[in-house]
Enzyme design. Structure first.
Site, PDB file in Angstrom:
ATOM      1  N   LYS A 173       0.836  -1.196   0.000  1.00 52.65           N
ATOM      2  CA  LYS A 173       0.000   0.000   0.000  1.00 52.65           C
ATOM      3  C   LYS A 173       0.875   1.251   0.000  1.00 52.65           C
ATOM      4  O   LYS A 173       1.793   1.372   0.809  1.00 52.65           O
ATOM      5  CB  LYS A 173      -0.920  -0.002   1.216  1.00 52.65           C
ATOM      6  CG  LYS A 173      -1.838  -1.221   1.267  1.00 52.65           C
ATOM      7  CD  LYS A 173      -2.662  -1.268   2.534  1.00 52.65           C
ATOM      8  CE  LYS A 173      -1.800  -1.514   3.753  1.00 52.65           C
ATOM      9  NZ  LYS A 173      -2.610  -1.709   4.981  1.00 52.65           N
ATOM     10  N   THR A 204      -7.508   9.152   9.410  1.00 49.12           N
ATOM     11  CA  THR A 204      -7.179   7.881   8.768  1.00 49.12           C
ATOM     12  C   THR A 204      -7.042   6.733   9.769  1.00 49.12           C
ATOM     13  O   THR A 204      -6.441   5.713   9.460  1.00 49.12           O
ATOM     14  CB  THR A 204      -5.861   8.023   7.984  1.00 49.12           C
ATOM     15  OG1 THR A 204      -4.817   8.442   8.891  1.00 49.12           O
ATOM     16  CG2 THR A 204      -6.002   9.040   6.863  1.00 49.12           C
ATOM     17  N   GLY A 206      -7.484   3.527  11.376  1.00 52.17           N
ATOM     18  CA  GLY A 206      -8.102   2.256  11.003  1.00 52.17           C
ATOM     19  C   GLY A 206      -8.190   1.977   9.527  1.00 52.17           C
ATOM     20  O   GLY A 206      -8.892   1.034   9.122  1.00 52.17           O
ATOM     21  N   THR A 207      -7.481   2.737   8.697  1.00 50.46           N
ATOM     22  CA  THR A 207      -7.577   2.502   7.246  1.00 50.46           C
ATOM     23  C   THR A 207      -7.050   1.118   6.864  1.00 50.46           C
ATOM     24  O   THR A 207      -7.631   0.433   6.021  1.00 50.46           O
ATOM     25  CB  THR A 207      -6.819   3.575   6.454  1.00 50.46           C
ATOM     26  OG1 THR A 207      -5.503   3.714   6.992  1.00 50.46           O
ATOM     27  CG2 THR A 207      -7.542   4.910   6.507  1.00 50.46           C
ATOM     28  N   GLY A 208      -5.934   0.707   7.467  1.00 49.18           N
ATOM     29  CA  GLY A 208      -5.379  -0.597   7.139  1.00 49.18           C
ATOM     30  C   GLY A 208      -6.291  -1.734   7.546  1.00 49.18           C
ATOM     31  O   GLY A 208      -6.491  -2.703   6.795  1.00 49.18           O
ATOM     32  N   CYS A 209      -6.855  -1.637   8.740  1.00 48.85           N
ATOM     33  CA  CYS A 209      -7.811  -2.645   9.212  1.00 48.85           C
ATOM     34  C   CYS A 209      -9.006  -2.727   8.270  1.00 48.85           C
ATOM     35  O   CYS A 209      -9.474  -3.818   7.909  1.00 48.85           O
ATOM     36  CB  CYS A 209      -8.310  -2.300  10.610  1.00 48.85           C
ATOM     37  SG  CYS A 209      -7.030  -2.090  11.860  1.00 48.85           S
TER      38      CYS A 209
END
Length: 261
Positions: A173, A204, A206-209
């Site tokens: 990412k 942002t 929690g974007t990865g989760c």
């Protein structure tokens, strides 16, 4: 009803961890289940304390899930100790889990370290090789490859290197350091770019989760991996573009933005 399991830490502020995962899966119409690896004291301003569950208790949670409602996909997030990683890997193999997405969570959005150095080796040796897909951001990809990543070419090299080393597909990412929404997927040796519009939203948390859970949800519903990634990126973009603004720090996304339209 399609089903998905998240194995991750809890975020009491609701923006990341199992709370974000459950919201994301529910927004996709997938029945969400969860096995908690740790309780955290955190909010939009930072992570202040972590209390891990014991390895036997995590094993018990996973036994209860897999022997009753078998998940169509599994997303794995925060796993901070070798003992917990061992349990997860052993149970995934025991129950022959499918569509495993590993988000190798190492550092929170606020900068807090979420995994011990000793756990990284166990993660790479036991858990990541079981995955259909891993979703490292650039800092995580740098740890996993031992290489600096600055350019798009660096991202491609990192994705190929990790696929060759771990034997799984890899989505690197680009958002953390490239200031773009462009990600590269190494799918069975082929490089595929997923380009998106950069959304100027400081919230942002929690974007990865959210992205990894959205991918797992799409896989649970039978989408191909490339289609699952594209659909997940579209969903994440919509949740960011909604411009929800909560909390004093890096706030959460609106996981249910589609319900308000």
């Amino acid at each position: 009803m399609y089903t998905a399991l998240t194995i991750a830490g809890s975020d009491p502020s609701g923006g990341a961890g199992i709370q974000a995962d459950i919201k994301t899966m529910t927004a996709h119409g997938v029945y969400a289940m969860s096995a908690v690896t740790a309780l955290t004291a955190q909010n939009t301003t930072g992570v202040y304390d972590i209390m891990e569950v014991t390895a036997p208790f995590l094993a018990g949670q996973l036994d209860c899930i897999f022997t009753d409602i078998f998940p169509d996909a599994v997303k794995i997030g925060m796993t901070s100790s070798p003992e917990l990683i061992d349990v997860i890997a052993d149970k995934l193999e025991e129950y022959r889990a499918v569509h495993i997405v590993v988000d190798p969570v190492m550092v929170s959005t606020s900068g807090a370290r979420l995994i011990g150095e000793d756990a990284i080796g166990t993660l790479t040796k036991k858990l990541i090789p079981l995955a259909e897909l891993i979703t490292p951001n650039i800092p995580e990809a740098q740890v996993l490859t031992g290489r600096g990543i600055i350019t798009a070419e660096d991202m491609e090299r990192a994705a190929k290197s990790m696929q060759e080393r771990f034997g799984c597909n890899v989505l690197v990412k680009g958002g953390h350091q490239t200031n773009t929404a462009n990600d590269v997927l190494c799918l069975n040796g082929q490089l595929l770019w997923f380009c998106g519009q950069h959304i100027n939203n400081p919230n942002t948390h929690g974007t990865g989760c959210t992205l990894s859970s959205a991918i797992a949800s799409n896989l649970a519903m039978g989408q191909s991996l490339s289609k699952a990634v594209q659909n997940a990126k579209d969903y994440l973009s919509g949740a960011l573009a909604d411009m929800l603004d909560l909390g004093a720090g890096s706030g959460p996304l609106n996981h249910m933005y589609q319900l308000t339209k």
